[in-house]
Design an enzyme around this catalytic site. Structure first.
Site, mmCIF file in Angstrom:
data_model
loop_
_atom_site.group_PDB
_atom_site.id
_atom_site.type_symbol
_atom_site.label_atom_id
_atom_site.label_comp_id
_atom_site.label_asym_id
_atom_site.label_seq_id
_atom_site.Cartn_x
_atom_site.Cartn_y
_atom_site.Cartn_z
ATOM 1 N N ASP A 84 -2.306 37.807 13.160
ATOM 2 C CA ASP A 84 -2.140 38.699 14.309
ATOM 3 C C ASP A 84 -1.424 39.971 13.876
ATOM 4 O O ASP A 84 -0.805 40.031 12.801
ATOM 5 C CB ASP A 84 -1.329 37.985 15.410
ATOM 6 C CG ASP A 84 -1.474 38.651 16.772
ATOM 7 O OD1 ASP A 84 -2.205 39.652 16.881
ATOM 8 O OD2 ASP A 84 -0.837 38.165 17.724
ATOM 9 N N LYS A 85 -1.525 40.967 14.741
ATOM 10 C CA LYS A 85 -0.829 42.246 14.549
ATOM 11 C C LYS A 85 -0.007 42.530 15.786
ATOM 12 O O LYS A 85 -0.436 42.183 16.892
ATOM 13 C CB LYS A 85 -1.863 43.351 14.356
ATOM 14 C CG LYS A 85 -1.237 44.704 14.138
ATOM 15 C CD LYS A 85 -2.071 45.832 14.699
ATOM 16 C CE LYS A 85 -2.107 45.845 16.193
ATOM 17 N NZ LYS A 85 -2.167 47.170 16.824
ATOM 18 N N HIS A 86 1.142 43.128 15.591
ATOM 19 C CA HIS A 86 1.904 43.579 16.761
ATOM 20 C C HIS A 86 2.218 45.061 16.598
ATOM 21 O O HIS A 86 2.639 45.493 15.525
ATOM 22 C CB HIS A 86 3.217 42.807 16.912
ATOM 23 C CG HIS A 86 4.014 43.300 18.077
ATOM 24 N ND1 HIS A 86 3.780 42.878 19.366
ATOM 25 C CD2 HIS A 86 5.006 44.224 18.154
ATOM 26 C CE1 HIS A 86 4.589 43.509 20.191
ATOM 27 N NE2 HIS A 86 5.347 44.332 19.486
ATOM 28 N N SER A 87 2.019 45.826 17.667
ATOM 29 C CA SER A 87 2.394 47.241 17.629
ATOM 30 C C SER A 87 3.531 47.467 18.607
ATOM 31 O O SER A 87 3.570 46.856 19.682
ATOM 32 C CB SER A 87 1.188 48.089 18.035
ATOM 33 O OG SER A 87 1.630 49.359 18.462
ATOM 34 N N THR A 124 -3.097 47.263 25.404
ATOM 35 C CA THR A 124 -4.422 46.758 25.018
ATOM 36 C C THR A 124 -5.082 45.999 26.168
ATOM 37 O O THR A 124 -6.285 46.079 26.374
ATOM 38 C CB THR A 124 -4.278 45.853 23.771
ATOM 39 O OG1 THR A 124 -3.679 46.647 22.745
ATOM 40 C CG2 THR A 124 -5.613 45.340 23.283
ATOM 41 N N ARG A 172 15.374 42.942 31.811
ATOM 42 C CA ARG A 172 15.719 44.056 30.908
ATOM 43 C C ARG A 172 15.046 45.347 31.369
ATOM 44 O O ARG A 172 15.622 46.427 31.309
ATOM 45 C CB ARG A 172 15.275 43.733 29.482
ATOM 46 C CG ARG A 172 16.156 42.708 28.782
ATOM 47 C CD ARG A 172 15.480 42.219 27.512
ATOM 48 N NE ARG A 172 15.209 43.282 26.584
ATOM 49 C CZ ARG A 172 14.192 43.284 25.707
ATOM 50 N NH1 ARG A 172 13.353 42.271 25.646
ATOM 51 N NH2 ARG A 172 14.010 44.287 24.893
ATOM 52 N N SER A 187 12.201 39.029 21.570
ATOM 53 C CA SER A 187 11.108 39.089 22.539
ATOM 54 C C SER A 187 9.747 39.092 21.827
ATOM 55 O O SER A 187 8.853 38.303 22.143
ATOM 56 C CB SER A 187 11.282 40.350 23.396
ATOM 57 O OG SER A 187 10.152 40.592 24.172
ATOM 58 N N LYS A 191 7.102 35.357 21.130
ATOM 59 C CA LYS A 191 5.717 35.236 21.605
ATOM 60 C C LYS A 191 4.775 35.004 20.438
ATOM 61 O O LYS A 191 3.829 34.221 20.531
ATOM 62 C CB LYS A 191 5.316 36.500 22.372
ATOM 63 C CG LYS A 191 5.927 36.546 23.767
ATOM 64 C CD LYS A 191 5.661 37.850 24.463
ATOM 65 C CE LYS A 191 6.507 38.974 23.910
ATOM 66 N NZ LYS A 191 6.726 40.114 24.726
ATOM 67 N N LYS A 192 5.035 35.664 19.321
ATOM 68 C CA LYS A 192 4.155 35.513 18.156
ATOM 69 C C LYS A 192 4.310 34.110 17.558
ATOM 70 O O LYS A 192 3.330 33.483 17.169
ATOM 71 C CB LYS A 192 4.470 36.585 17.100
ATOM 72 C CG LYS A 192 4.196 37.995 17.578
ATOM 73 C CD LYS A 192 2.731 38.191 17.929
ATOM 74 C CE LYS A 192 2.428 39.544 18.517
ATOM 75 N NZ LYS A 192 1.049 39.661 19.007
HETATM 76 N N1 URA Z 1 7.545 44.498 23.430
HETATM 77 C C1 URA Z 1 7.944 43.232 23.694
HETATM 78 O O1 URA Z 1 7.150 42.313 23.736
HETATM 79 N N2 URA Z 1 9.255 43.029 23.899
HETATM 80 C C2 URA Z 1 10.171 44.008 23.844
HETATM 81 O O2 URA Z 1 11.334 43.736 24.033
HETATM 82 C C3 URA Z 1 9.733 45.322 23.575
HETATM 83 C C4 URA Z 1 8.407 45.539 23.359
#
Ligand code: URA
Length: 442
Positions: A84-87, A124, A172, A187, A191-192
Site C-alpha cells: 500500500d501507499k499513503h500520502s 481519493t 482532533r 493515526s 489503519k495501515k
Molecule cells: N491522515 C490520517 O489518517 N490521520 C492523521 O492524523 C492525519 C492525516
C-alpha cells in the site's frame, strides 16, 4: 477505565510532561472504543499530547493499541505481497488511482484504505465516488472479493478498522489537534497495520499545498512514521515530494478521474505526475520483492502502463465494486461534466512564477468540489482543468486554468481568486526541478 479516575490521571500526567506506560495507553484506547472515556477527556488528551509530544515508545504504544482496537485483516493464500501507499495529502494528487492498478498488474495486492478530502486537499475516495455505482464502503466480503478479482481495491475506512482512530480523529479535527506528529503517526499507521500490510511506501508532501509546508517539518514527520513502522515490523520507506504546485493538469473529482484514466490508457502524461507516480510505485515494487531494484521496477511500471495491464486492473476494480464495466473505454459517458467552463486568463501575459497550491485547493472547495464540514456533499463535476505549471507561459490564449463551475457567477469568482493565487513574472521559465525531493528509509 473509569471516566473520572484513571483517564483524568493519565491526562494530568501527560499535561505535566510525564511519560505514559504501555498499559496506561492501552487502557485509554480501550476506553475510547468502549465509550468510558468521554469526548472532553479525549480532547484534553489530544491537546496534552499536542503540547507535550510523545516519545517514540509512547507513540508506538498508541499505534499498537489503536491498531488492535478493531479488526486486523489477514490475507491467507494471497499469492503476492500485500502492499500500500499513503500520502499525507495534496492538491491534484491522483497518484493512488494509477499506482494501485500498476502494482496489481505487477503481481502485488493492494487493499487500499483511503480517506475523503480534508480542508484544501482532495481525497481519493471522493474521486472514486465520481464514478456512478462505485461502492466506497463495501463490507469486508466484497472488499476481499474485489482485491482477489482485480489485485487492488480502494475503499474507505470501515467501522471495525481502527475504531479508536475514527473517534480520536473526529475530535482532533474540531479541537485544532490534527497537526501533532505522534498523533498523525499513530493515526496513519494504525489503519495501515490493521489492513495487514507487508510493506508501505509513504508520500510525504512538502510545500504550499501540503500540511507540511517546510522540508524540516516533513522530515520530522517522516522520521516518526518510519521509526514506528519499523518497530511494528512493517517494511516501509518514504519519498518527500513537492506540493508547491498542483500535481498533474486537473483538480476536482471527476476531472482528476479523467486524468488518471488518461494516464492508465496511455493518453497525455504530465511529467511531474508521472515522475512522482513512477518513483512511489517503483519503491513499493522493490519493498514488496516484486522488482530487483529501482531500474527494474521503473521498467515494470512502464510495461504495466504501456501494455494496458494496469488499465485492465483498474477496470476490474471498478466493476468489482459496482461501477460501470466500460469506465476506461468511455469515461465521458459516466463522469459528470460541469455546465460552465471559463478560461481564467492572467491580467498580464508572462511566465508563471509561483502558485499557491493551497489556495487552488480552496477554490475547488468553494466551487463545491470539496467539503467545509464532514457532512457536506460534493459536486463531482466542478474544479480546475488544464492548470498551468510554474515556468509555463500564460497569456490571453494560454489561461492559468479552465474553471469548471455550476454557475457563471461561481466561475467568475473562482477566476478572480485564481488570478490572486498565482504570480506572473517576466523571467523565462527555468527547467523544472524533480518533484521527488528526498528518499528516506531506516
Ligand atoms: N491522515 C490520517 O489518517 N490521520 C492523521 O492524523 C492525519 C492525516
Amino acid at each position: 477505565m473509569t471516566a473520572r479516575g484513571t483517564a483524568a490521571e493519565l491526562i494530568r500526567k501527560k499535561r505535566d510532561g510525564g511519560l505514559l506506560s504501555d498499559a496506561a495507553i492501552s487502557e485509554l484506547v480501550a476506553g475510547i472504543v468502549d465509550g468510558s472515556v468521554t469526548d472532553p477527556q479525549i480532547a484534553a488528551f489530544a491537546m496534552a499530547v499536542f503540547f507535550r509530544g510523545m516519545t517514540r515508545a509512547e507513540c508506538a504504544s498508541l499505534t499498537r493499541a489503536m491498531t488492535r482496537s478493531g479488526t486486523v485483516l489477514d490475507w491467507p493464500n494471497a499469492g503476492g505481497p500485500i502492499l500500500d501507499k499513503h500520502s499525507t495529502g495534496g492538491v491534484g494528487d491522483k497518484v493512488s488511482l494509477i499506482l494501485a492498478p500498476v502494482v496489481a498488474a505487477c503481481g502485488g495486492l493492494v487493499p487500499m484504505i483511503s480517506g475523503r478530502g480534508l480542508g484544501h486537499t482532495g481525497g481519493t475516495l471522493d474521486k472514486l465516488s465520481s464514478i456512478p455505482g462505485y461502492d466506497v464502503a463495501p463490507d469486508l466480503m466484497r472488499f476481499r472479493a474485489a482485491v482477489s478479482e482485480a489485485g487492488c481495491a480502494i475503499v474507505g475506512q470501515t467501522a471495525d478498522l481502527a475504531p479508536a482512530d475514527r473517534r480520536l480523529y473526529a475530535i482532533r479535527d474540531v479541537t485544532a489537534t490534527v497537526d501533532s506528529i505522534p498523533l498523525i503517526t499513530a493515526s496513519i499507521l494504525s489503519k495501515k497495520l490493521a489492513a495487514g500490510l507487508d510493506a508501505l511506501v509513504m508520500d510525504v508532501k512538502v510545500g504550499s499545498g501540503a500540511f507540511a509546508t517546510s522540508l524540516e517539518a516533513a522530515i520530522d514527520l517522516t522520521q516518526s512514521l518510519l521509526a514506528v513502522a519499523q518497530g511494528a515490523g512493517l517494511r516501509a520507506s518514504a519519498l518527500l515530494t513537492d506540493m508547491g504546485q498542483v500535481l498533474g493538469h486537473h483538480v476536482g473529482n471527476a476531472l482528476e478521474m479523467r486524468e488518471a484514466i488518461d494516464v492508465l490508457t496511455g493518453g497525455r502524461r504530465d511529467v511531474r505526475l508521472h515522475t512522482v507516480t513512477s518513483a512511489l510505485t517503483s519503491e513499493l515494487l522493490v519493498l514488496g520483492g516484486l522488482a530487483r531494484d529501482g531500474v527494474a521496477a521503473a521498467a515494470a511500471v512502464e510495461k504495466a502502463l504501456g501494455s494496458g495491464a494496469a488499465a485492465e486492473r483498474f477496470a476490474r476494480m471498478v466493476t468489482a465494486l459496482g461501477g460501470p464495466t466500460d469506465i476506461v473505454e468511455c469515461p465521458d459517458r459516466h463522469l459528470a461534466r460541469a455546465p460552465i467552463e471559463l478560461a481564467a486568463v492572467p491580467d498580464v501575459a508572462g511566465v508563471l512564477a509561483r502558485v499557491d497550491a493551497r489556495a487552488l485547493g480552496l477554490i475547488v472547495v468553494e466551487l463545491g468540489g470539496g467539503r467545509r464540514r464532514v457532512e457536506d456533499s460534493i459536486d463531482p463535476a466542478v474544479g480546475l482543468a488544464e492548470v498551468c505549471g510554474v515556468g509555463e507561459v500564460v497569456d490571453r490564449d494560454r489561461p492559468i486554468a479552465i474553471v469548471h463551475a455550476r454557475s457563471a457567477a461561481d466561475a467568475e469568482a473562482a477566476a478572480i481568486r485564481l488570478r490572486e493565487a498565482v504570480t506572473v513574472g517576466d523571467e523565462p521559465g527555468a527547467a523544472s526541478a524533480s518533484p521527488v525531493l528526498r528518499r528516506m528509509a531506516i
